[in-house]
Design a protein around this motif. Structure first.
Motif, PDB file in Angstrom:
ATOM      1  N   SER A  29      12.488  35.058 -32.945  1.00 23.22           N
ATOM      2  CA  SER A  29      13.700  34.941 -33.759  1.00 23.22           C
ATOM      3  C   SER A  29      14.898  34.596 -32.906  1.00 23.22           C
ATOM      4  CB  SER A  29      13.967  36.254 -34.496  1.00 23.22           C
ATOM      5  OG  SER A  29      14.182  37.303 -33.561  1.00 23.22           O
ATOM      6  N   GLU A  30      14.727  34.518 -31.581  1.00 18.32           N
ATOM      7  CA  GLU A  30      15.863  34.273 -30.703  1.00 18.32           C
ATOM      8  C   GLU A  30      15.836  32.873 -30.096  1.00 18.32           C
ATOM      9  OE1 GLU A  30      16.343  38.910 -29.260  1.00 18.32           O
ATOM     10  OE2 GLU A  30      15.760  37.376 -27.828  1.00 18.32           O
ATOM     11  N   ILE A  31      14.993  31.998 -30.610  1.00 22.56           N
ATOM     12  CA  ILE A  31      14.896  30.654 -30.044  1.00 22.56           C
ATOM     13  C   ILE A  31      16.205  29.917 -30.252  1.00 22.56           C
ATOM     14  CG2 ILE A  31      13.820  28.391 -30.285  1.00 22.56           C
ATOM     15  CD1 ILE A  31      11.229  29.812 -30.872  1.00 22.56           C
ATOM     16  N   SER A  32      16.755  29.372 -29.171  1.00 21.13           N
ATOM     17  CA  SER A  32      17.975  28.579 -29.216  1.00 21.13           C
ATOM     18  C   SER A  32      18.065  27.824 -27.910  1.00 21.13           C
ATOM     19  CB  SER A  32      19.209  29.483 -29.389  1.00 21.13           C
ATOM     20  OG  SER A  32      19.321  30.359 -28.292  1.00 21.13           O
ATOM     21  N   PRO A  33      18.925  26.783 -27.836  1.00 25.63           N
ATOM     22  CA  PRO A  33      19.069  26.075 -26.566  1.00 25.63           C
ATOM     23  C   PRO A  33      19.490  27.055 -25.486  1.00 25.63           C
ATOM     24  CG  PRO A  33      20.100  24.849 -28.332  1.00 25.63           C
ATOM     25  CD  PRO A  33      19.725  26.199 -28.898  1.00 25.63           C
ATOM     26  N   PRO A  34      18.763  27.159 -24.371  1.00 30.48           N
ATOM     27  CA  PRO A  34      19.088  28.128 -23.331  1.00 30.48           C
ATOM     28  C   PRO A  34      20.481  27.918 -22.784  1.00 30.48           C
ATOM     29  CG  PRO A  34      16.903  27.203 -22.988  1.00 30.48           C
ATOM     30  CD  PRO A  34      17.554  26.402 -24.085  1.00 30.48           C
ATOM     31  N   ASP A  35      21.164  29.010 -22.448  1.00 29.75           N
ATOM     32  CA  ASP A  35      22.522  28.945 -21.935  1.00 29.75           C
ATOM     33  C   ASP A  35      22.570  28.056 -20.699  1.00 29.75           C
ATOM     34  OD1 ASP A  35      23.349  30.607 -23.900  1.00 29.75           O
ATOM     35  OD2 ASP A  35      23.277  32.427 -22.661  1.00 29.75           O
ATOM     36  N   GLY A  36      23.568  27.177 -20.654  1.00 30.69           N
ATOM     37  CA  GLY A  36      23.771  26.339 -19.497  1.00 30.69           C
ATOM     38  C   GLY A  36      22.934  25.080 -19.477  1.00 30.69           C
ATOM     39  N   LYS A  37      21.995  24.934 -20.390  1.00 32.23           N
ATOM     40  CA  LYS A  37      21.183  23.729 -20.413  1.00 32.23           C
ATOM     41  C   LYS A  37      21.948  22.611 -21.103  1.00 32.23           C
ATOM     42  CE  LYS A  37      17.818  25.573 -18.214  1.00 32.23           C
ATOM     43  NZ  LYS A  37      17.569  25.185 -16.812  1.00 32.23           N
ATOM     44  N   PHE A  38      21.728  21.408 -20.612  1.00 32.48           N
ATOM     45  CA  PHE A  38      22.544  20.280 -21.040  1.00 32.48           C
ATOM     46  C   PHE A  38      22.036  19.666 -22.337  1.00 32.48           C
ATOM     47  CE2 PHE A  38      24.448  16.139 -20.855  1.00 32.48           C
ATOM     48  CZ  PHE A  38      25.681  16.386 -20.302  1.00 32.48           C
ATOM     49  N   VAL A  39      22.932  19.472 -23.269  1.00 29.36           N
ATOM     50  CA  VAL A  39      22.599  18.828 -24.542  1.00 29.36           C
ATOM     51  C   VAL A  39      23.333  17.496 -24.585  1.00 29.36           C
ATOM     52  CG1 VAL A  39      22.626  19.030 -27.046  1.00 29.36           C
ATOM     53  CG2 VAL A  39      22.407  21.086 -25.644  1.00 29.36           C
TER      54      VAL A  39
END
Length: 290
Positions: A29-39
């Motif tokens: 339930s916590e899946i999200s773009p990891p902090d600091g990763k570039f989008v």
């Protein structure tokens, strides 16, 4: 120009995307773009031209990215796995022949309240990771939301084109090699590592992550430790000041468009109220910051 980095990013299997047969019932339930990763923002046209299904990344010049942000128009939508996921075909606009597949698993994140799929012709913003399924490259979406403001769509086109040129032409290396040439331009503050030189600036990407804005760029990092839409609402009300504060409509109009999320706005506002960060003023639709 803000903190564009020229590194190649590959978060591997972070966030639970390791199993290509993964479904919503298996997802955290916590899946999200990891902090600091570039989008990186990218047009569908360039996704098709600058990707290799075997590599699972989009490449501009010397730079490669595995997490992308796109805004496009839904050309088709099909529920799969008994309604656990929706497969979209999206294009840059309604007249484009170039399409890309987006797979959105329902209930993957705690903020994902999507009940119905977006219908053909709807403009949507997607943030997700490039993954190969059945020998075709797709975007496995962290977030899919409707884009109601045409100006946001048009602004994204310019943003994506600017990002493509910035990385394809390797602007960071040019600044490093001849910084004097860029004096009195928006690039004059970039350090040798490609990040801005000004005091207090963040190394975060300027492109944002789905509904998450680049808070450091917007001065939101000091908003009482809040983040996302809650930080934007608090900062706006704090800037407005005054005994009457601002109306709901004013808040929605004035927080950054890449932060505003209609689906979670009411819940975020209620959270700010319950935690005492804001309060109602002249009626139930006007608020001010504490």
């Amino acid at each position: 120009m803000s903190a564009w980095r020229n590194d190649s990013y590959d978060i591997g299997t972070a966030g639970g995307w390791n199993d290509v047969s993964y479904s919503a019932t298996e997802a955290s339930s916590e899946i999200s773009p990891p902090d600091g990763k570039f989008v990186v923002p990218v047009l569908i046209t360039y996704l098709n031209r600058n990707t290799d299904p075997n590599e699972e990344k989009v490449v501009f010049g010397k730079n490669s990215f595995t997490i992308v942000r796109v805004i496009g128009v839904v050309r088709s939508a099909e529920e799969r796995e008994g309604g656990q996921s929706v497969e979209y075909k999206i294009a840059d606009d309604s007249s484009s022949d170039e399409q890309f597949t987006v797979i959105h698993y329902r209930g993957v994140t705690s903020s994902d309240t999507t009940v119905e799929s977006f219908v053909e012709g709807t403009a949507v913003a997607v943030v997700g990771k490039l993954r190969t399924f059945d020998e075709r490259l797709t975007i496995v979406a962290y977030d899919v939301r409707e884009v109601e403001d045409k100006e946001e769509h048009e602004a994204f086109r310019l943003e994506a084109e600017l990002a493509r040129l910035y990385y394809t032409k390797d602007i960071i290396e040019k600044v490093r090699a001849n910084p004097a040439h860029f004096e009195n331009t928006i690039l004059c503050g970039i350090r040798g590592d490609g990040n801005p030189q000004q005091s207090g600036a963040s190394s975060a990407s300027p492109w944002g992550q789905g509904s998450q804005a680049t808070f450091q760029k917007n001065g939101l990092e000091n908003a009482k430790g809040l983040d996302g839409q809650r930080a934007a609402v608090y900062k706006y009300l704090n800037d407005v000041g005054g005994a009457d504060g601002a109306s709901l409509d004013d808040i929605k109009r004035n927080i950054p468009r890449n932060v505003y999320n209609q689906k979670t706005f009411a819940a975020d506002l209620e959270s700010l109220l319950s935690e005492g960060h804001i309060y109602s003023t002249i009626d139930d639709e006007h608020f001010a910051a504490n």
